[in-house]
Enzyme design. Structure first.
Site, PDB file in Angstrom:
ATOM      1  N   HIS A 119       4.496   5.609  11.813  1.00  0.00           N
ATOM      2  CA  HIS A 119       4.008   5.501  10.486  1.00  0.00           C
ATOM      3  C   HIS A 119       3.210   6.385  10.104  1.00  0.00           C
ATOM      4  O   HIS A 119       2.005   6.409  10.051  1.00  0.00           O
ATOM      5  CB  HIS A 119       3.439   3.998  10.200  1.00  0.00           C
ATOM      6  CG  HIS A 119       3.113   3.642   8.649  1.00  0.00           C
ATOM      7  ND1 HIS A 119       3.402   4.658   7.612  1.00  0.00           N
ATOM      8  CD2 HIS A 119       2.736   2.601   8.259  1.00  0.00           C
ATOM      9  CE1 HIS A 119       2.857   3.911   6.428  1.00  0.00           C
ATOM     10  NE2 HIS A 119       2.558   2.576   6.987  1.00  0.00           N
ATOM     11  N   ARG A 147      10.928   3.821   3.697  1.00  0.00           N
ATOM     12  CA  ARG A 147      10.953   2.984   4.709  1.00  0.00           C
ATOM     13  C   ARG A 147      11.817   1.998   4.987  1.00  0.00           C
ATOM     14  O   ARG A 147      12.556   1.851   4.184  1.00  0.00           O
ATOM     15  CB  ARG A 147       9.533   2.080   4.313  1.00  0.00           C
ATOM     16  CG  ARG A 147       9.320   1.102   5.142  1.00  0.00           C
ATOM     17  CD  ARG A 147       8.109   0.071   4.771  1.00  0.00           C
ATOM     18  NE  ARG A 147       6.845   0.703   5.040  1.00  0.00           N
ATOM     19  CZ  ARG A 147       5.563   0.146   5.101  1.00  0.00           C
ATOM     20  NH1 ARG A 147       5.480  -1.036   4.612  1.00  0.00           N
ATOM     21  NH2 ARG A 147       4.595   0.826   5.275  1.00  0.00           N
ATOM     22  N   ARG A 180       0.756  -1.313   0.015  1.00  0.00           N
ATOM     23  CA  ARG A 180       0.042  -0.096  -0.032  1.00  0.00           C
ATOM     24  C   ARG A 180       0.942   1.271   0.081  1.00  0.00           C
ATOM     25  O   ARG A 180       0.587   2.093  -0.701  1.00  0.00           O
ATOM     26  CB  ARG A 180      -0.854   0.026   1.328  1.00  0.00           C
ATOM     27  CG  ARG A 180      -2.446  -0.465   1.030  1.00  0.00           C
ATOM     28  CD  ARG A 180      -2.594  -0.944   2.396  1.00  0.00           C
ATOM     29  NE  ARG A 180      -1.631  -2.223   2.800  1.00  0.00           N
ATOM     30  CZ  ARG A 180      -1.905  -3.184   2.274  1.00  0.00           C
ATOM     31  NH1 ARG A 180      -2.731  -3.623   1.616  1.00  0.00           N
ATOM     32  NH2 ARG A 180      -0.704  -4.196   2.790  1.00  0.00           N
ATOM     33  N   THR A 181       1.755   1.265   1.067  1.00  0.00           N
ATOM     34  CA  THR A 181       2.478   2.744   1.244  1.00  0.00           C
ATOM     35  C   THR A 181       3.413   3.051  -0.092  1.00  0.00           C
ATOM     36  O   THR A 181       3.077   4.121  -0.813  1.00  0.00           O
ATOM     37  CB  THR A 181       3.170   2.609   2.593  1.00  0.00           C
ATOM     38  OG1 THR A 181       2.449   2.021   3.597  1.00  0.00           O
ATOM     39  CG2 THR A 181       3.925   4.046   2.803  1.00  0.00           C
ATOM     40  N   LYS A 212      25.634  -3.485  -0.553  1.00  0.00           N
ATOM     41  CA  LYS A 212      27.037  -3.321  -0.615  1.00  0.00           C
ATOM     42  C   LYS A 212      27.545  -2.591   0.777  1.00  0.00           C
ATOM     43  O   LYS A 212      28.935  -2.307   0.762  1.00  0.00           O
ATOM     44  CB  LYS A 212      27.563  -2.677  -1.665  1.00  0.00           C
ATOM     45  CG  LYS A 212      27.043  -3.210  -3.021  1.00  0.00           C
ATOM     46  CD  LYS A 212      27.297  -2.709  -4.157  1.00  0.00           C
ATOM     47  CE  LYS A 212      26.556  -2.621  -5.494  1.00  0.00           C
ATOM     48  NZ  LYS A 212      26.557  -1.710  -6.551  1.00  0.00           N
TER      49      LYS A 212
END
Ligand code: CP
Length: 304
Positions: A129, A101, A51-52, A80
């Protein structure tokens, strides 16, 4: 330049303006279809999302802008050993705004401190959030007609659920909200939240059985048990189906009680509830696009 790390970064008045803009976008999408032409949004997702990430991308595309990014740390140079600070300096050369995120609490904040473009916290560990909270507030305001003067039950994993923590922090700024926290003892809301409520003299109850309080609720915010934050699988398996909202339990609820859920759902809401007009969790997803459109415009300081 502004970032969004926490819902409290915006005052209540600023949130009102943001929600008014989101409602206008909902009513007049054509008016906003080209306002971000020439602008690029980077989505940097070090943790899974449906969703986000996609609602941010949908939001920018609906504004006429373009999107780039990665959806998996393993496909980025983080694999890396590149630091978040270096990554955001690089992303700042490619994009005008970034949604990030990260599994580590505070990582988007570190990025913001080194960034020359606005950074939006799209979820950091079990912490915050904020854009889910903006989505939740817009959904409540649009469908209930008010933010304040209600009893809200938050049910499920209140310990690890970052959407719950963000939402409580945001709701305490509105008048006359009574919180009922519904969880097994192992997943109760953290002490820092109950301490904050006590300091502010805000009423709350903690209960274990949903059936014992569902009739009192104006809003029920269901959450899934956050498997990815458990230290052992045995505890997860024991707790994962502690709550299952079904038609029988819904018979005890008020006729106008709304059910919200940040999604993804696992088993905690039976699919038989989806056709109940009180189940608004898929409408909530749509509000998430409108509010992210409004947020992008606000942080890019684009006046329409
Ligand atoms: N609500 C939410 O954050 O969903 P995703 O994890 O799919 O982005």
């Amino acid at each position: 330049m502004r970032h969004l790390m926490n819902p409290l970064d915006f005052t209540v008045e600023e949130l009102d303006s943001l929600f008014n803009l989101a409602n206008d976008i909902e009513k007049n999408p054509a008016k906003y279809a080209h306002v971000c032409e020439g602008k690029k949004l980077a989505t940097c997702f070090y943790e899974p999302s449906t969703r986000t990430r996609l609602s941010f991308e949908s939001a920018m595309l609906s504004l006429g802008g373009q999107v780039l990014g990665f959806s998996d740390a393993g496909s980025s140079s983080a694999s890396k050993g590149e630091s978040v600070s270096d990554t955001i300096r690089v992303i700042s050369c490619f994009a005008d705004i970034c949604a990030m995120r990260h599994p580590k609490e505070g990582a988007p904040m570190v990025a913001a401190s080194k960034s020359s473009i606005p950074v939006i916290n799209a979820g950091d560990g079990g912490h915050q959030h904020p854009t889910q909270t903006l989505t939740d507030l817009l959904t409540i305001r649009s469908l209930k007609g008010r933010l304040g003067n209600f009893t809200i039950g938050l049910c499920g994993d209140l310990k690890f659920g970052r959407t719950v923590h963000s939402l409580i922090n945001a709701l305490v700024r509105y008048p006359n909200i009574h919180f009922i926290f519904i969880s097994p003892p192992e997943l109760r809301v953290p002490d820092y939240i109950t301490d904050m409520l006590q300091e502010k003299n805000i009423e709350y109850e903690e209960v274990i059985r949903l059936e014992d309080c569902i009739s009192k609720l104006d809003l029920l915010y269901m959450t899934r048990v956050q498997r990815e934050r458990f230290f052992n699988e045995e505890d997860y398996v024991r707790l994962k189906d502690f709550y299952i909202l079904n038609k029988t339990k819904m018979e005890l609820a008020k006729d106008d009680m709304l059910i919200l859920h940040p999604l993804p759902r696992v088993n905690e809401i039976s699919v038989e509830v989806d056709d109940d007009p009180r189940a608004v969790y898929f409408k909530q997803v749509q509000y998430g696009v409108y509010v992210r459109m409004a947020l992008i415009l606000t942080l890019l300081e684009i006046k329409c």
